[in-house]
Design a protein around this motif. Structure first.
Motif, mmCIF file in Angstrom:
data_model
loop_
_atom_site.group_PDB
_atom_site.id
_atom_site.type_symbol
_atom_site.label_atom_id
_atom_site.label_comp_id
_atom_site.label_asym_id
_atom_site.label_seq_id
_atom_site.Cartn_x
_atom_site.Cartn_y
_atom_site.Cartn_z
ATOM 1 N N VAL A 102 0.874 -1.174 0.000
ATOM 2 C CA VAL A 102 0.000 0.000 0.000
ATOM 3 C C VAL A 102 0.910 1.222 0.000
ATOM 4 O O VAL A 102 1.861 1.283 0.785
ATOM 5 N N LEU A 103 0.628 2.177 -0.871
ATOM 6 C CA LEU A 103 1.485 3.351 -0.987
ATOM 7 C C LEU A 103 0.919 4.514 -0.177
ATOM 8 O O LEU A 103 -0.191 4.983 -0.433
ATOM 9 N N ALA A 104 1.709 4.967 0.799
ATOM 10 C CA ALA A 104 1.328 6.139 1.589
ATOM 11 C C ALA A 104 1.709 7.424 0.887
ATOM 12 O O ALA A 104 1.175 8.494 1.194
ATOM 13 N N SER A 105 2.654 7.328 -0.041
ATOM 14 C CA SER A 105 3.096 8.501 -0.804
ATOM 15 C C SER A 105 3.680 8.012 -2.116
ATOM 16 O O SER A 105 4.414 7.027 -2.150
ATOM 17 N N PRO A 124 -2.326 -0.174 -4.462
ATOM 18 C CA PRO A 124 -3.364 0.744 -3.972
ATOM 19 C C PRO A 124 -2.773 1.836 -3.087
ATOM 20 O O PRO A 124 -1.740 1.640 -2.452
ATOM 21 N N ALA A 125 -3.457 2.975 -3.056
ATOM 22 C CA ALA A 125 -3.013 4.125 -2.264
ATOM 23 C C ALA A 125 -3.712 4.126 -0.911
ATOM 24 O O ALA A 125 -4.904 3.816 -0.800
ATOM 25 N N LEU A 126 -2.968 4.505 0.116
ATOM 26 C CA LEU A 126 -3.501 4.545 1.472
ATOM 27 C C LEU A 126 -4.584 5.620 1.578
ATOM 28 O O LEU A 126 -4.403 6.754 1.146
ATOM 29 N N SER A 127 -5.690 5.265 2.180
ATOM 30 C CA SER A 127 -6.791 6.195 2.376
ATOM 31 C C SER A 127 -6.795 6.702 3.814
ATOM 32 O O SER A 127 -6.588 5.925 4.745
ATOM 33 N N PRO A 128 -7.067 7.995 4.023
ATOM 34 C CA PRO A 128 -7.119 8.514 5.386
ATOM 35 C C PRO A 128 -8.434 8.215 6.104
ATOM 36 O O PRO A 128 -8.543 8.435 7.312
ATOM 37 N N THR A 129 -9.419 7.708 5.381
ATOM 38 C CA THR A 129 -10.763 7.578 5.967
ATOM 39 C C THR A 129 -11.167 6.145 6.284
ATOM 40 O O THR A 129 -12.003 5.926 7.153
ATOM 41 N N HIS A 130 -10.620 5.165 5.597
ATOM 42 C CA HIS A 130 -11.030 3.785 5.821
ATOM 43 C C HIS A 130 -10.142 3.125 6.869
ATOM 44 O O HIS A 130 -8.948 3.447 6.988
#
Length: 407
Positions: free
Chosen positions: A302-305, A325-331
């Motif tokens: 998972v990519l945080a940046s 996939p990109a890291l989501s701040p909401t899930h």
């Protein structure tokens, strides 16, 4: 003072102090801890050859704070930079360009990470970092040889510094080969780390720079501690040595102290991260080399940046940015890790991993041949072995940050 220090007449120094004289001398130029760790891997190719003496030097560098202690632990003879530039050597090895034009020796340069992942998009530094003319020919002086990991680098090199093409050799990638050779030992590494059956290891990785995932740690780390059930997950944090050097090791330990106190393993900058990567179930990373190397393993990513304007668009890091996939701040974080694991497609990541090197398993053979040719020596009469990585210490022993920084 080392007997190899030229502060007196060299012939007198050798006659008085050295036991073995008239050796071929290899100078290892260690700008930063990251460079040094890559170069030490390569030095294993010169082991047990009594015809060769290896010495080290450390040029001034903005990220060079950790280098003196690294070289002291290594135990190699260290020449002060101002002395090294007044001597001559039979070969010099460097993973960075600063000051190397001052060295009197055939120079062999190589990347310090997984190829050439970063680019500068504006200004006088524009181009792919590591393959620009100022990287390969500082001061206008070309090296004796340039080692690259993949044939795809040649087209970029032709665009940025075509005069270096005749000197360029595609040799492969040493970290790739060590990780690949160690994959069968995953179960042993997990046992050594202290992971229980069914427990998932999450490795959080950051390169350096303003757009690295470290810039998001302030928001990510609390989630790592609060949202991942301790019985189901163990976590480890790996931060690029340039972050430690740039901000100071005390400050980085202070920032990460609470994580360590709550059971998150914080890797010291000199630690070997590769066994941890082999053992990982999930990697939360960015556009740096360590995240890219995780494509060799079965860990979901998972990519945080993943800043587009900093990534070389022709690199495997660019392909990874379109795949992971990109890291989501909401899930919820655990749900995102489960999703990444469910969506993991080994074939897709194998294609990305294949872009790291076009000489898989052959780095040692290719690099040793090149070094010995530059030294003017015949190679030792045995196949250079790619040794699997040693078992790591238990996660609880990775760092003593909890004791070093007061609560």
């Amino acid at each position: 003072m080392s007997a190899l220090n030229p502060s007196r007449d060299p012939s007198v120094a050798e006659r008085e102090w050295l036991t073995l004289t008239d050796r071929k001398t290899v100078l290892v130029v260690v700008h930063t801890l990251a460079y040094g760790k890559r170069l030490v891997d390569i030095l294993s190719l010169l082991e047990a050859d009594f015809r060769i003496q290896v010495v080290f030097t450390a040029p001034p560098h903005v990220f060079g704070d950790e280098v003196p202690s690294f070289l002291q632990r290594l135990g190699g003879p260290v020449l002060p930079w101002n002395e090294a530039v007044r001597m001559s050597f039979d070969l010099a090895l460097a993973a960075g360009p600063r000051g190397v034009e001052e060295i009197t020796a055939p120079l062999l340069t190589l990347p310090h990470g997984a190829g050439y992942l970063k680019r500068w998009s504006t200004g006088s530094h524009k181009g792919v970092a590591g393959l620009r003319r100022q990287d390969l020919a500082p001061g206008g002086r070309l090296p004796a040889a340039v080692a690259v990991p993949h044939h795809a680098e040649l087209s970029v090199l032709e665009q940025h510094c075509p005069e270096a093409l005749p000197l360029t050799h595609v040799v492969g990638d040493p970290a790739y080969d060590r990780i690949a050779a160690s994959l069968p030992l995953r179960a042993a590494y997990r046992k050594a780390l202290g992971l229980s059956d069914g427990q998932k290891l999450v490795v959080v990785v950051s390169t350096w720079g303003a757009r690295s995932s470290f810039g998001r740690f302030e928001a990510l780390l609390p989630r790592l501690m609060a949202e991942l059930p301790a019985g189901r997950f163990r976590s480890a944090v790996l931060v690029h040595p340039n972050v430690w050097s740039g901000h100071g090791s005390w400050q980085v330990r202070a920032w990460l102290a609470r994580c360590a106190r709550l059971g998150v393993a914080v890797l010291a900058p000199e630690a070997d991260w590769r066994p941890l990567l082999v053992a990982a179930d999930h990697v939360i990373g960015d556009h740096g080399s360590v995240t890219l190397y995780s494509t060799l393993t079965k860990a979901s990513i998972v990519l945080a940046s993943s800043p587009e304007r900093e990534i070389n668009p022709f690199s495997p890091a660019a392909a990874l940015a379109l795949t992971a996939p990109a890291l989501s701040p909401t899930h919820p974080l655990s749900d995102q890790l489960d999703y990444a694991a469910a969506e993991y497609r080994p074939a897709e990541y194998a294609v990305i991993a294949a872009r790291i090197t076009s000489e898989p398993g052959r780095f040692n053979r290719n690099m040793r041949r090149l070094m010995y040719r530059l030294l003017g020596l015949g190679q030792p009469a045995h196949e250079p072995e790619t040794v699997p990585l040693p078992e790591p210490p238990a996660l609880d022993a990775w760092t003593d940050v909890r004791r070093e920084v007061p609560a």
